[in-house]
Scaffold this active site. Structure first.
Site, PDB file in Angstrom:
ATOM      1  N   GLU A 173     -46.686 -17.872  -8.999  1.00 25.48           N
ATOM      2  CA  GLU A 173     -45.833 -18.118  -7.844  1.00 25.48           C
ATOM      3  C   GLU A 173     -46.474 -17.414  -6.644  1.00 25.48           C
ATOM      4  O   GLU A 173     -46.784 -16.229  -6.729  1.00 25.48           O
ATOM      5  CB  GLU A 173     -44.436 -17.561  -8.078  1.00 25.48           C
ATOM      6  CG  GLU A 173     -43.702 -18.189  -9.243  1.00 25.48           C
ATOM      7  CD  GLU A 173     -42.363 -17.515  -9.499  1.00 25.48           C
ATOM      8  OE1 GLU A 173     -41.480 -17.597  -8.619  1.00 25.48           O
ATOM      9  OE2 GLU A 173     -42.216 -16.886 -10.561  1.00 25.48           O
ATOM     10  N   ARG A 208     -46.491  -9.877 -22.608  1.00 24.84           N
ATOM     11  CA  ARG A 208     -47.048  -9.533 -21.315  1.00 24.84           C
ATOM     12  C   ARG A 208     -47.661  -8.141 -21.366  1.00 24.84           C
ATOM     13  O   ARG A 208     -47.414  -7.367 -22.305  1.00 24.84           O
ATOM     14  CB  ARG A 208     -45.964  -9.573 -20.226  1.00 24.84           C
ATOM     15  CG  ARG A 208     -44.840  -8.579 -20.452  1.00 24.84           C
ATOM     16  CD  ARG A 208     -43.818  -8.641 -19.327  1.00 24.84           C
ATOM     17  NE  ARG A 208     -44.393  -8.212 -18.066  1.00 24.84           N
ATOM     18  CZ  ARG A 208     -43.761  -8.319 -16.904  1.00 24.84           C
ATOM     19  NH1 ARG A 208     -42.563  -8.877 -16.844  1.00 24.84           N
ATOM     20  NH2 ARG A 208     -44.330  -7.887 -15.792  1.00 24.84           N
ATOM     21  N   LYS A 250     -43.207  -7.940  -9.074  1.00 19.67           N
ATOM     22  CA  LYS A 250     -43.653  -8.283  -7.721  1.00 19.67           C
ATOM     23  C   LYS A 250     -42.594  -7.918  -6.679  1.00 19.67           C
ATOM     24  O   LYS A 250     -42.928  -7.545  -5.553  1.00 19.67           O
ATOM     25  CB  LYS A 250     -44.014  -9.766  -7.634  1.00 19.67           C
ATOM     26  CG  LYS A 250     -45.439 -10.059  -8.067  1.00 19.67           C
ATOM     27  CD  LYS A 250     -45.937 -11.399  -7.569  1.00 19.67           C
ATOM     28  CE  LYS A 250     -45.413 -12.535  -8.390  1.00 19.67           C
ATOM     29  NZ  LYS A 250     -46.059 -13.826  -8.048  1.00 19.67           N
TER      30      LYS A 250
END
Length: 557
Positions: free
Chosen positions: A35, A260, A270
């Site tokens: 993104e 992850r 983020k």
């Protein structure tokens, strides 16, 4: 080690079985779908290495695709930074970078197909009502009062949404699945919402935007992705991924989840990284204290070290926390083998060689690397007045002291053995100068009778170059700054000493020829790189010399 010769993991085992069965015609097409709402961080590096690495391993292809469905938080700056980071890590995409927005027309048509199939409806519940109707993990949800509208009515309302007849948040398009499903993601999720926001790719064409779960699976299908590799938090979203593709009878990539990357002493959200930037706790996304790829690059990390780190931690199905010492070990290992050596005195104290001729100067030839002859050599000037580090002198040395002291002999790196005879102090009692004598017979040799206690680095005062050195440390003092605490948040754990700047360091003149971003081992101090952005002699500490993880690894063997 080539991609094909690297050890496999559970994902390569899945692909191997697919290929053996003739699935996808033996083709492997992956994608990296960030993104564009922030800079990439070390966790993304693992995903980049995995997705592009799988494509390389199987002679396939990996698409770079921007999931740009939320233009309020996206920007061209983020898009360009992402491209730059992927390329810097050593990967390339064969075609032009793709955008989910490239498919907005097709996604709009897919949404209409769901409406025609009676599998989607326009809902007028507000956000609070939506939460109430959704239910909980223990209780099923309730059907929306707008759930049973006809396909014709829903189609008209959806077109009204697209034509701007509703305010932001006034209505949404929802998939009609099962409000009693134990998986909350399947309880009639929103697939389109109204947002009057200018889009960086499509301009003002749209005032409705598709949601991630609807967009992602269909973008995969449109591109012909064979293996949609994502992190574990999307495991509960997989039934929705499959439902959309099965209902619309499109191509059906296989979604595979992996754990992850979680690092201790690090935050990789983020949203939280953006907060650090916006509230000026750091100096931008590329601040060398940030775990962003651009921050690590500016700090002096190499692409190879990050790739090696990602290989070393492996690919698993279980979440775990990786010691940041492993990342630091990876860059030490790389720079120890590749970085030229240089002498820089961080806390200079003057040394005068009382028996060295006043006007004499010499040039010593010093190897750039102790183990790599191909690295060549450099010329280092020598004169009567030198700078050494204040930490290398002690009037009352502790036991096993191997540096300078009164009447003690030490060797200057690549130069003579010197002995300190006298100490000069200022009015405050601070040592400001050391009067020493050198032995001209000790250049490169150790005559009988000499037992210098150690070797120290130095710089000729006459030829020294002024340098600014940034000593970076970990940004957080807490091992788990991102954990859920009752009375604290991650900002409470910021290390107030994460940056110390030395403005009066003295460097050997060879560093004037260095390039921005070039890494060095400053003798006995650590690994440093010349700053990528600042002009002049500005160096950032990449990592210290001490490598505790290497000792742990060796002990484990």
């Amino acid at each position: 080690m080539s991609e094909t010769s690297k050890p496999g993991n559970f994902i390569t085992q899945i692909i191997d079985k697919d290929n053996e069965a003739g699935k996808n015609g033996g083709k492997v097409l992956t994608r990296f779908p960030p993104e564009p709402n922030g800079y990439l961080h070390i966790g993304h590096a693992k995903s980049i290495c995995l997705n592009f690495g799988l494509a390389q391993r199987y002679n396939g292809q990996c698409n770079l695709r921007f999931d740009d469905t939320n233009p309020e938080k996206e920007s061209v700056e983020y898009i360009e930074s992402i491209k730059r980071d992927v390329e810097w890590l050593g990967f390339e995409w064969k075609e032009e970078a793709k955008f989910a927005s490239d498919y907005f027309d097709r996604l709009f048509d897919f949404a209409k197909q769901l409406i025609q199939l009676g599998k989607a409806y326009v809902c007028e519940l507000n956000a609070e009502q939506m939460r109430e109707y959704r239910g909980t993990l223990k209780e099923p949800g309730k059907n929306s009062p707008y759930r049973d509208r006809s396909a014709e009515e829903n189609m008209a309302l959806f077109n009204d949404m697209a034509n701007g007849k509703y305010k932001d948040g006034e209505v949404v398009l929802r998939a009609k699945i099962d409000m009693a499903s134990p998986n909350i993601n399947m309880r009639d999720p929103i697939i389109y919402r109204v947002r009057r926001v200018h889009h960086h790719q499509t301009g003002d064409k749209w005032c409705i935007y598709p949601m991630y779960d609807f967009t992602h699976c269909l973008s995969d299908a449109i591109e012909g992705i064979t293996h949609s590799v994502c992190t574990l938090e999307f495991q509960d979203h997989r039934p929705l991924y499959d439902w959309v593709l099965d209902t619309l009878k499109t191509a059906h990539p296989q979604q595979i989840e992996f754990a992850r990357l979680n690092l201790n002493y690090t935050v990789t959200s983020k949203r939280k990284l953006k907060l650090l930037v916006d509230e000026k706790h750091v100096h931008g996304w590329d601040d060398p204290r940030m775990p962003t790829i651009s921050g690590l690059r500016r700090r002096g990390y190499t692409a190879k070290s990050i790739r090696n780190f990602c290989d070393r931690i492996g690919v698993t199905k279980s979440d775990s926390v990786v010691d940041v010492g492993m990342l630091e070990h990876a860059i030490r290992e790389d720079l120890d083998a590749t970085a030229n050596r240089a002498m820089v005195v961080l806390n200079p104290i003057k040394v005068t060689l009382t028996n060295y001729p006043k006007d004499k100067e010499e040039i010593f030839t010093v190897n750039n690397h102790p183990k790599n002859e191909d690295a060549g050599a450099r010329e280092v000037p020598f004169s009567k007045h030198l700078f050494v580090d204040a930490a290398d002198f002690a009037e009352e040395p502790p036991k096993k002291w191997k540096r300078m002291t009164i009447d003690g002999a030490v060797r200057l790196r690549g130069g003579y053995v010197i002995t300190c005879d006298e100490v000069i102090k200022n009015e405050a009692g601070e040592v400001v100068e050391l009067l020493c004598r050198y032995d001209e017979n000790t250049l490169g040799v150790n005559p009988e009778g000499y037992k210098p206690k150690g070797v120290i680095h130095w710089v000729s005062a006459k030829h020294a170059v002024d340098a600014r050195v940034n000593l970076y440390d970990r940004l957080f003092v807490n091992e788990a700054p991102d954990a859920n605490y009752e009375d604290k948040n991650f900002l409470d754990f910021i290390n107030s000493e994460s940056l110390a700047t030395i403005t009066a360091a003295k460097a050997e003149p060879s560093l004037l020829k260095s390039n921005k971003g070039q890494g060095f081992q400053f003798e006995r101090e650590g690994y440093f790189c010349r700053d990528l952005k600042e002009d002049g002699m500005v160096f950032n500490r990449t990592v210290t010399l001490r490598d505790s993880w290497a000792k742990i690894e060796a002990k484990g063997k």
